[in-house]
Design a protein around this motif. Sequence first.
Motif, PDB file in Angstrom:
ATOM      1  N   ASN A 118       0.681  -1.293  -0.056  1.00  0.00           N
ATOM      2  CA  ASN A 118      -0.067  -0.094   0.031  1.00  0.00           C
ATOM      3  C   ASN A 118       0.691   1.365  -0.169  1.00  0.00           C
ATOM      4  OD1 ASN A 118      -2.431  -1.442  -0.001  1.00  0.00           O
ATOM      5  ND2 ASN A 118      -1.981  -1.604   2.390  1.00  0.00           N
ATOM      6  N   LEU A 119       2.101   1.242  -0.131  1.00  0.00           N
ATOM      7  CA  LEU A 119       3.025   2.429   0.035  1.00  0.00           C
ATOM      8  C   LEU A 119       4.135   2.149  -0.957  1.00  0.00           C
ATOM      9  CD1 LEU A 119       3.749   5.174   1.306  1.00  0.00           C
ATOM     10  CD2 LEU A 119       4.818   3.866   2.944  1.00  0.00           C
ATOM     11  N   LEU A 120       4.448   2.955  -1.735  1.00  0.00           N
ATOM     12  CA  LEU A 120       5.651   3.126  -2.863  1.00  0.00           C
ATOM     13  C   LEU A 120       6.468   4.353  -2.464  1.00  0.00           C
ATOM     14  CD1 LEU A 120       3.842   2.252  -6.170  1.00  0.00           C
ATOM     15  CD2 LEU A 120       4.959   0.650  -4.591  1.00  0.00           C
ATOM     16  N   LEU A 121       7.696   3.991  -2.491  1.00  0.00           N
ATOM     17  CA  LEU A 121       8.565   5.035  -1.911  1.00  0.00           C
ATOM     18  C   LEU A 121       9.780   4.943  -3.131  1.00  0.00           C
ATOM     19  CD1 LEU A 121       9.214   4.110   1.708  1.00  0.00           C
ATOM     20  CD2 LEU A 121       7.906   5.916   0.896  1.00  0.00           C
ATOM     21  N   SER A 122      10.480   6.151  -3.020  1.00  0.00           N
ATOM     22  CA  SER A 122      11.497   6.359  -4.071  1.00  0.00           C
ATOM     23  C   SER A 122      12.749   7.206  -3.358  1.00  0.00           C
ATOM     24  CB  SER A 122      11.181   7.208  -5.431  1.00  0.00           C
ATOM     25  OG  SER A 122      12.506   7.502  -5.934  1.00  0.00           O
ATOM     26  N   LEU A 123      13.862   6.911  -3.492  1.00  0.00           N
ATOM     27  CA  LEU A 123      15.108   7.492  -2.843  1.00  0.00           C
ATOM     28  C   LEU A 123      15.724   8.319  -3.836  1.00  0.00           C
ATOM     29  CD1 LEU A 123      17.347   7.779  -0.539  1.00  0.00           C
ATOM     30  CD2 LEU A 123      18.331   5.634  -1.270  1.00  0.00           C
ATOM     31  N   ALA A 124      15.535   9.704  -3.368  1.00  0.00           N
ATOM     32  CA  ALA A 124      16.091  10.607  -4.402  1.00  0.00           C
ATOM     33  C   ALA A 124      17.577  11.195  -3.393  1.00  0.00           C
ATOM     34  CB  ALA A 124      15.156  12.030  -4.511  1.00  0.00           C
ATOM     35  N   PHE A 125      18.521  10.697  -4.159  1.00  0.00           N
ATOM     36  CA  PHE A 125      19.866  11.074  -3.661  1.00  0.00           C
ATOM     37  C   PHE A 125      20.987  11.766  -4.761  1.00  0.00           C
ATOM     38  CE2 PHE A 125      19.963   6.984  -5.198  1.00  0.00           C
ATOM     39  CZ  PHE A 125      21.527   6.574  -5.755  1.00  0.00           C
ATOM     40  N   VAL A 126      20.526  11.487  -6.253  1.00  0.00           N
ATOM     41  CA  VAL A 126      21.317  11.950  -7.197  1.00  0.00           C
ATOM     42  C   VAL A 126      21.227  13.238  -7.627  1.00  0.00           C
ATOM     43  CG1 VAL A 126      22.270  11.270  -9.478  1.00  0.00           C
ATOM     44  CG2 VAL A 126      21.489   9.400  -8.203  1.00  0.00           C
ATOM     45  N   GLU A 127      22.297  13.966  -8.102  1.00  0.00           N
ATOM     46  CA  GLU A 127      22.316  15.257  -8.245  1.00  0.00           C
ATOM     47  C   GLU A 127      22.929  15.457  -9.636  1.00  0.00           C
ATOM     48  OE1 GLU A 127      22.934  18.341  -5.330  1.00  0.00           O
ATOM     49  OE2 GLU A 127      21.444  17.439  -3.904  1.00  0.00           O
ATOM     50  N   GLU A 128      22.792  16.562 -10.497  1.00  0.00           N
ATOM     51  CA  GLU A 128      23.542  16.672 -11.787  1.00  0.00           C
ATOM     52  C   GLU A 128      24.848  16.587 -11.583  1.00  0.00           C
ATOM     53  OE1 GLU A 128      21.624  20.316 -13.739  1.00  0.00           O
ATOM     54  OE2 GLU A 128      20.029  19.267 -14.151  1.00  0.00           O
ATOM     55  N   GLN A 129      25.754  17.166 -10.511  1.00  0.00           N
ATOM     56  CA  GLN A 129      26.892  17.477 -10.470  1.00  0.00           C
ATOM     57  C   GLN A 129      27.502  16.127  -9.837  1.00  0.00           C
ATOM     58  OE1 GLN A 129      24.798  18.902  -8.497  1.00  0.00           O
ATOM     59  NE2 GLN A 129      25.632  18.239  -6.506  1.00  0.00           N
TER      60      GLN A 129
END
Length: 379
Positions: A118-129
Amino acid sequence: MDFSLSDEQRIIKEAAEKFIAKDYTFDARNKIISSDEGMSRETWQQFADFGWLGIALPEEVGGYGGSMIETMIITEALGSAMVIEPFLSTVVMCASLIQQAGNSTQKEELLPKIIEGNLLLSLAFVEEQSRYNLADVATSAEKSGDDYVINGTKVVALGAPWADKLILSVRTSGNRTDTSGISLFLIDKSAPGVTCTDYALADGSQGANILLENVSVSKDALIGELDQGLTILEDVIDRATAALCADALGAMEACFKKTLEYVKTRKQFDVAIGSFQVLQHRVVDMFTAVESSRSMAYMVSMKINVDDAIERKKAVSAAKAHIGKHARFVSQQAVQLHGGIGMTEELDIGHYFRRLTLFCRLFGSTEYHIERFAKFSQI
């Protein structure tokens, strides 16, 4: 090192392979990708019913209580069919991060929902540089009373288009590339100031770039200790890399088996092309690459929980570099031995090639991991 599976692990492996063969065919996958959402909620619920979403989580939160071995078994099966659903981002990355660093309230609230599907998550750790440097974080979280205000941009957040919540790595102190001063926050994807730009990745899965403009979050959204998030993030990405190696192994083995069958049946000059000695040598080389990669995938899954962080990092980099090299070889040979048809959309071989090409770049290229292994071998 004993690579044999236990009876329970063999049952998990057989069940996963049976489901994939019956219910996640290439045609079924194509229909999922072309659907409005780009993934199947029904399939995701089946993963939950099988117990896969809690395979490595403790029993007290409703999980199976397994290890990285069980996770590897599942991801290998998923890789063999190029499964699109966000098992890596939600289960391997975010659920393990919450289990390791979350407080009791966060675990009790979030982990059962993940396990139930019932819960989907995403880990946002990448940046352009940042490239592959996890410590290179420009996204900031500034204190404002009892809250934090987040500003910045994250890129290539795996599974973010389908996620309900995001886990962000942000800088709460220090300079952009300092190893200290990184914190992890959980936010709603629908929160004011959050803008997601969704897109398809090379293998048909989805990612997103995330713009964060004055996003206000409570101090209760902090996962782990303030300024001490890098160690947890490194561990989670190492686990994700190990799981991704198993996914690649599944895709490589599928490439090999399909290519072997093709050269046995495709005829030129009234004989099967598999009877040509030079092609036999190439197929044998593919088999050797797959089996050596299997050994490395099993090795890293067994070493991922060692207490020595240096040994863990060396094992992960050794596996990623070795399997990355051979994944490229196996996928290229599969396309070449199939000839022109290997590049068509109608045949799955070209799709496996894309999946394995993406694998070679995710979480560090082969060259990066060779250098990383050398670096930690000198310590």
